[in-house]
Enzyme design. Structure first.
Site, PDB file in Angstrom:
ATOM      1  N   ARG A   1      -4.685  -2.764   8.169  1.00 48.81           N
ATOM      2  CA  ARG A   1      -4.609  -3.869   7.376  1.00 48.81           C
ATOM      3  C   ARG A   1      -3.839  -5.021   8.299  1.00 48.81           C
ATOM      4  O   ARG A   1      -3.333  -4.759   9.413  1.00 48.81           O
ATOM      5  CB  ARG A   1      -3.391  -3.360   6.275  1.00 48.81           C
ATOM      6  CG  ARG A   1      -4.158  -2.433   5.272  1.00 48.81           C
ATOM      7  CD  ARG A   1      -3.174  -1.937   4.225  1.00 48.81           C
ATOM      8  NE  ARG A   1      -2.946  -3.252   3.340  1.00 48.81           N
ATOM      9  CZ  ARG A   1      -3.759  -3.485   2.177  1.00 48.81           C
ATOM     10  NH1 ARG A   1      -4.895  -2.816   2.155  1.00 48.81           N
ATOM     11  NH2 ARG A   1      -3.279  -4.487   1.400  1.00 48.81           N
TER      12      ARG A   1
ATOM     13  N   HIS B   1      18.601  28.764  -0.724  1.00 51.23           N
ATOM     14  CA  HIS B   1      17.545  30.015  -0.640  1.00 51.23           C
ATOM     15  C   HIS B   1      16.931  30.265  -1.936  1.00 51.23           C
ATOM     16  O   HIS B   1      17.598  30.312  -2.807  1.00 51.23           O
ATOM     17  CB  HIS B   1      17.855  31.162   0.232  1.00 51.23           C
ATOM     18  CG  HIS B   1      16.937  32.299   0.034  1.00 51.23           C
ATOM     19  ND1 HIS B   1      16.079  31.953   0.992  1.00 51.23           N
ATOM     20  CD2 HIS B   1      16.463  33.240  -0.479  1.00 51.23           C
ATOM     21  CE1 HIS B   1      15.061  33.152   0.986  1.00 51.23           C
ATOM     22  NE2 HIS B   1      15.554  33.860  -0.095  1.00 51.23           N
TER      23      HIS B   1
ATOM     24  N   ASP C   1       4.831  -6.247   4.753  1.00 50.27           N
ATOM     25  CA  ASP C   1       3.672  -6.423   5.596  1.00 50.27           C
ATOM     26  C   ASP C   1       3.303  -7.451   6.206  1.00 50.27           C
ATOM     27  O   ASP C   1       2.301  -7.649   7.163  1.00 50.27           O
ATOM     28  CB  ASP C   1       2.378  -5.983   4.461  1.00 50.27           C
ATOM     29  CG  ASP C   1       2.517  -4.500   4.430  1.00 50.27           C
ATOM     30  OD1 ASP C   1       3.407  -3.692   4.592  1.00 50.27           O
ATOM     31  OD2 ASP C   1       1.569  -4.101   3.664  1.00 50.27           O
TER      32      ASP C   1
ATOM     33  N   CYS D   1       0.948  -1.976  -3.404  1.00 52.48           N
ATOM     34  CA  CYS D   1       1.659  -0.500  -3.298  1.00 52.48           C
ATOM     35  C   CYS D   1       1.251   0.055  -4.824  1.00 52.48           C
ATOM     36  O   CYS D   1       0.757   1.001  -4.844  1.00 52.48           O
ATOM     37  CB  CYS D   1       3.234  -0.602  -3.366  1.00 52.48           C
ATOM     38  SG  CYS D   1       3.848   0.956  -3.512  1.00 52.48           S
TER      39      CYS D   1
HETATM   40  P1  FAD Z   1       2.217  -6.292  -0.892  1.00 54.33           P
HETATM   41  O1  FAD Z   1       2.530  -5.070  -1.605  1.00 54.33           O
HETATM   42  O2  FAD Z   1       0.860  -6.435  -0.310  1.00 54.33           O
HETATM   43  O3  FAD Z   1       2.255  -7.444  -1.997  1.00 54.33           O
HETATM   44  C1  FAD Z   1       2.285  -8.775  -1.887  1.00 54.33           C
HETATM   45  C2  FAD Z   1       1.908  -9.526  -3.173  1.00 54.33           C
HETATM   46  O4  FAD Z   1       2.006 -10.703  -2.921  1.00 54.33           O
HETATM   47  C3  FAD Z   1       0.525  -8.991  -3.719  1.00 54.33           C
HETATM   48  O5  FAD Z   1       0.638  -8.582  -5.129  1.00 54.33           O
HETATM   49  C4  FAD Z   1      -0.249 -10.361  -3.718  1.00 54.33           C
HETATM   50  O6  FAD Z   1      -1.014 -10.864  -4.760  1.00 54.33           O
HETATM   51  C5  FAD Z   1       0.934 -11.498  -3.659  1.00 54.33           C
HETATM   52  N1  FAD Z   1       0.630 -12.745  -3.212  1.00 54.33           N
HETATM   53  C6  FAD Z   1       0.181 -12.972  -1.979  1.00 54.33           C
HETATM   54  N2  FAD Z   1      -0.083 -14.288  -1.608  1.00 54.33           N
HETATM   55  C7  FAD Z   1       0.501 -14.817  -2.710  1.00 54.33           C
HETATM   56  C8  FAD Z   1       0.611 -16.152  -3.157  1.00 54.33           C
HETATM   57  N3  FAD Z   1       0.245 -17.294  -2.550  1.00 54.33           N
HETATM   58  N4  FAD Z   1       1.066 -16.305  -4.534  1.00 54.33           N
HETATM   59  C9  FAD Z   1       1.512 -15.423  -5.238  1.00 54.33           C
HETATM   60  N5  FAD Z   1       1.380 -14.293  -4.702  1.00 54.33           N
HETATM   61  C10 FAD Z   1       0.872 -13.585  -3.652  1.00 54.33           C
HETATM   62  N6  FAD Z   1       2.803   2.488   1.797  1.00 54.33           N
HETATM   63  C11 FAD Z   1       3.902   3.595   1.662  1.00 54.33           C
HETATM   64  O7  FAD Z   1       5.161   3.191   2.208  1.00 54.33           O
HETATM   65  N7  FAD Z   1       3.546   4.628   1.114  1.00 54.33           N
HETATM   66  C12 FAD Z   1       2.311   5.121   0.859  1.00 54.33           C
HETATM   67  O8  FAD Z   1       1.989   6.183   0.345  1.00 54.33           O
HETATM   68  C13 FAD Z   1       1.224   3.980   0.997  1.00 54.33           C
HETATM   69  N8  FAD Z   1      -0.111   4.396   0.511  1.00 54.33           N
HETATM   70  C14 FAD Z   1      -0.947   3.433   0.685  1.00 54.33           C
HETATM   71  C15 FAD Z   1      -2.111   3.496   0.241  1.00 54.33           C
HETATM   72  C16 FAD Z   1      -3.055   2.567   0.363  1.00 54.33           C
HETATM   73  C17 FAD Z   1      -4.514   2.683  -0.174  1.00 54.33           C
HETATM   74  C18 FAD Z   1      -2.950   1.272   0.774  1.00 54.33           C
HETATM   75  C19 FAD Z   1      -3.832   0.067   0.712  1.00 54.33           C
HETATM   76  C20 FAD Z   1      -1.378   1.044   1.269  1.00 54.33           C
HETATM   77  C21 FAD Z   1      -0.509   1.984   1.109  1.00 54.33           C
HETATM   78  N9  FAD Z   1       0.832   1.905   1.561  1.00 54.33           N
HETATM   79  C22 FAD Z   1       1.827   2.727   1.475  1.00 54.33           C
HETATM   80  C23 FAD Z   1       1.103   0.427   2.062  1.00 54.33           C
HETATM   81  C24 FAD Z   1       2.119  -0.418   1.161  1.00 54.33           C
HETATM   82  O9  FAD Z   1       0.982  -0.603   0.001  1.00 54.33           O
HETATM   83  C25 FAD Z   1       2.376  -1.709   1.687  1.00 54.33           C
HETATM   84  O10 FAD Z   1       3.187  -1.486   2.923  1.00 54.33           O
HETATM   85  C26 FAD Z   1       3.303  -2.418   0.813  1.00 54.33           C
HETATM   86  O11 FAD Z   1       2.488  -2.896  -0.430  1.00 54.33           O
HETATM   87  C27 FAD Z   1       3.799  -3.618   1.145  1.00 54.33           C
HETATM   88  O12 FAD Z   1       4.405  -4.351   0.444  1.00 54.33           O
HETATM   89  P2  FAD Z   1       4.630  -5.950   0.604  1.00 54.33           P
HETATM   90  O13 FAD Z   1       5.411  -6.385  -0.645  1.00 54.33           O
HETATM   91  O14 FAD Z   1       4.821  -6.501   1.787  1.00 54.33           O
HETATM   92  O15 FAD Z   1       3.248  -6.300   0.185  1.00 54.33           O
END
Ligand code: FAD
Length: 464
Positions: free
Chosen positions: A271, A443, A311, A42
C-alpha cells in the site's frame, strides 16, 4: 464556519483514536471523513472484514478436517457465500457504528465530506471552511500498483484487497500477486473455501522482514494447506478476456517467461500513502520520496501546527501503530508528552496458525553485531496445542547474551497474535528472559510455550 482546537482529517484508526483522545483531553475536536462510515480502511475494507472472513473460513476448515476426529459429525458443511458476506458486512456495520457512538459520547464532531487545507489553520469540507488551532492529517493509504507490470485493476477479475473482500462468488482459481500479509490472509480465506490459490512472489521468501525460520515454517504449513507458491517471479502483465485472467511472469533465476490462468487475480504488493486532494503543497507540507508526509519526532509536519500520523507517514502500515500515534499526537497537541516506542510494535498475520513477532529478528541482531541467545520451544510440547490439533509451529525468544534482556520474539502457532503481547509488555518493562521464565503461567494454555521458550534461554525448557 466553526472554530476548533483540533481538526483531524481521516476517520481511520489513526484519526478516530486521535479525535477521541483530543476530546478526552478537553480539546474542542472535529474529525473529517469522506467515506459514508467511520473507521477508515481498517474497519471498512481492511483488518475487520478480513478477520471476519478468516474466522468463518477457519470454522469451515475445522468442520472439514477436525470435527470427525473429535466425534462430531454433521454431514458436509456447505458454504453459503452470500450469507458469509452478509455476516462480514454486519461485523463492519457494528464496528463502524460503534465509532459513531464513541464520537457522540466524547463530543467529537464528524464533519462529513472530503477535507483539504486551503491555508494554515483552516480546513475546507465541501463549501464550508472551519478554523483549527491544530490540524492532524490521518488520511491513510491506498493499494499500490504492481511495480513494473502492466496490470489494470477492475475490481472484478483483477482486484485489490477491497475487491477481494466482496467477490460475487468464490473463484475456482485465484492468483495472488505478492506473498505479504494481505495476500496470504486473503489467499488462505479462498483456499479454505475451495479455490485453487497460487501465490506469485518476487522475492525468494514470503512475508519480507520476518524471522527467516518463521518464513520457512510458515510457507511449508501454507503449502500443506493447499496454497501453491511461485517464488522469485516478477509479474510482467495481467490480461483479461471473457471474465478470466492470464498472468505473465518471468522467473528471476533464468529470465524464463511463464503464464498462469485465473478467475480472479488479487494484487497484494503493498500500500502507499494517500494524500490526494489535501492541498499539502500549498501549505508547505513536504512529502518523502515515497509519498509519505514528512514528520518530526512529535508528528509535526514541515508546516507548523499541521501534524500527521498513521499510514500517511513513515513506519509500518498497521492499525495499532496508527492508533498509538493518534493518542500520542493528541497528548502533544494538548501540551503533554506523547510517546510511541517504535521498537515494540507487534506484527501479526491472522492465518491458521497465526504468526506474530515483535522486536528484533536474528538477522537484524547479527547485522547489528549484538551477541544474543535463542530460546525456542515447539508447540508439539504444549498439551493444549496438541488437544486442538495445532501442534505445528514454535515460539522463538531472543535475549541479550550478557544481560538476558528480551530483544525480540517470533511465534508461529495457535493464538500467536495474543501471546505476543506478554512479550511486548515485558519488553516495555525491560524484562529479562528469566523474568518471563519465573512467571507462573496457567496450565493448560498456549502461553506456556512462551514460558518454555524463556526457560530455553536459561537452563532449558521442561517439555522439550
Ligand atoms: P486509514 O484506515 O486508511 O483511514 C484513513 C481515512 O481517511 C479513510 O477512511 C479515508 O476515507 C479518509 N480520508 C482520506 N483523505 C481524506 C480527506 N481528504 N478528507 C476526508 N477523509 C479522508 N492492520 C493491522 O494492524 N492489522 C490487520 O489485521 C490489518 N489487516 C488489514 C487487511 C487489509 C485487507 C488491509 C487493506 C489493511 C489491513 N491493515 C491491518 C492495515 C490497516 O488497515 C491500516 O494500517 C490502518 O487502517 C491505517 O490507519 P489510518 O488511520 O492511518 O488510515
Amino acid at each position: 464556519m466553526a472554530s476548533y482546537d483540533v481538526i483531524i482529517i481521516g476517520g481511520g484508526p489513526g484519526g478516530y483514536v486521535c479525535a477521541i483522545r483530543c476530546a478526552q483531553l478537553g480539546l474542542k475536536t472535529a474529525c473529517v471523513e469522506g467515506r459514508e462510515t467511520l473507521g477508515g480502511t481498517c474497519l471498512n475494507v481492511g483488518c475487520i472484514p478480513s478477520k471476519a472472513l478468516l474466522h468463518a473460513s477457519h470454522q469451515l476448515h475445522e468442520a472439514e478436517h477436525n470435527f470427525e476426529k473429535m466425534g462430531l459429525s454433521a454431514g458436509k458443511v456447505k458454504v453459503d457465500w452470500k450469507q458469509m458476506l452478509a455476516y462480514k458486512d454486519d461485523v463492519i456495520g457494528q464496528n463502524t457504528k460503534g465509532i459513531e457512538f464513541l464520537f457522540k459520547k466524547n463530543k467529537v464532531d464528524w464533519l462529513k465530506g472530503w477535507g483539504s487545507i486551503p491555508e494554515a489553520g483552516k480546513v475546507k469540507v465541501g463549501d464550508e471552511i472551519h478554523e483549527a488551532k491544530a490540524i492532524v492529517i490521518a488520511s491513510g493509504s491506498e493499494p499500490s500498483p504492481v511495480p513494473g507490470a502492466d496490470v489494470t485493476v477492475d475490481e472484478k477479475v483483477v482486484v485489490t484487497s477491497t475487491g477481494a473482500l466482496a467477490l460475487p462468488k468464490v473463484p475456482k482459481r485465484m492468483v495472488v500477486i505478492g506473498a505479504g500479509v494481505i495476500g496470504l490472509e486473503m489467499g488462505s480465506v479462498y483456499a479454505r473455501l475451495g479455490a485453487e490459490v497460487e501465490v506469485i512472489e518476487f522475492l525468494d521468501a514470503i512475508t519480507p522482514g520476518m524471522d527467516s525460520e518463521v518464513q520457512k515454517t510458515f510457507q511449508r504449513i501454507l503449502s500443506k494447506q493447499g496454497l501453491k507458491f511461485t517464488m522469485g517471479a516478477a509479474v510482467q502483465k495481467v490480461e483479461t478476456k471473457g471474465g478470466k485472467a492470464t498472468v505473465t511472469y518471468k522467473l528471476r533465476k533464468d529470465d524464463s517467461e511463464h503464464t498462469t490462468e485465473a478467475d480472479v487475480v488479487l494484487c497484494a504488493t503493498g500500500r502507499r500513502p494517500y494524500t490526494d486532494g489535501l492541498g499539502l503543497e500549498g501549505v508547505g507540507v513536504e512529502l518523502t520520496e515515497r509519498g509519505q508526509v514528512k514528520t518530526d519526532d512529535h508528528w509535526q509536519t514541515t508546516a507548523k501546527g499541521i501534524y500527521a500520523i498513521g499510514d500517511a507517514i513513515e513506519g509500518p502500515m498497521l492499525a495499532h501503530k496508527a492508533e498509538d500515534e493518534g493518542m500520542a499526537v493528541a497528548e502533544v497537541i494538548a501540551g503533554k508528552h506523547g510517546h510511541v516506542n517504535y521498537g515494540v510494535i507487534p506484527g501479526v498475520i491472522y492465518t491458521a496458525p497465526e504468526v506474530a513477532s515483535v522486536g528484533k529478528t536474528e538477522d537484524q541482531l547479527k547485522k547489528d553485531g549484538v551477541a544474543y541467545k535463542v530460546g525456542k520451544f515447539s508447540f508439539m510440547g504444549n498439551g493444549r496445542a496438541k488437544a486442538v490439533f495445532q501442534g505445528e509451529g514454535f515460539v522463538k525468544l531472543l535475549a541479550d547474551k550478557e544481560t538476558d534482556r528480551v530483544l525480540g520474539c517470533h511465534i508461529i502457532g495457535p493464538g500467536a497474535g495474543d501471546l505476543i503481547h506478554e512479550i511486548c509488555v515485558g519488553m516495555e518493562f525491560g524484562a529479562s528472559a528469566e523474568d518471563i521464565a519465573l512467571t507462573c503461567h496457567a496450565h493448560p494454555t498456549f502461553s506456556e510455550a512462551v514460558r518454555e521458550a524463556a526457560l530455553a534461554c536459561g537452563d532449558g525448557a521442561i517439555h522439550a
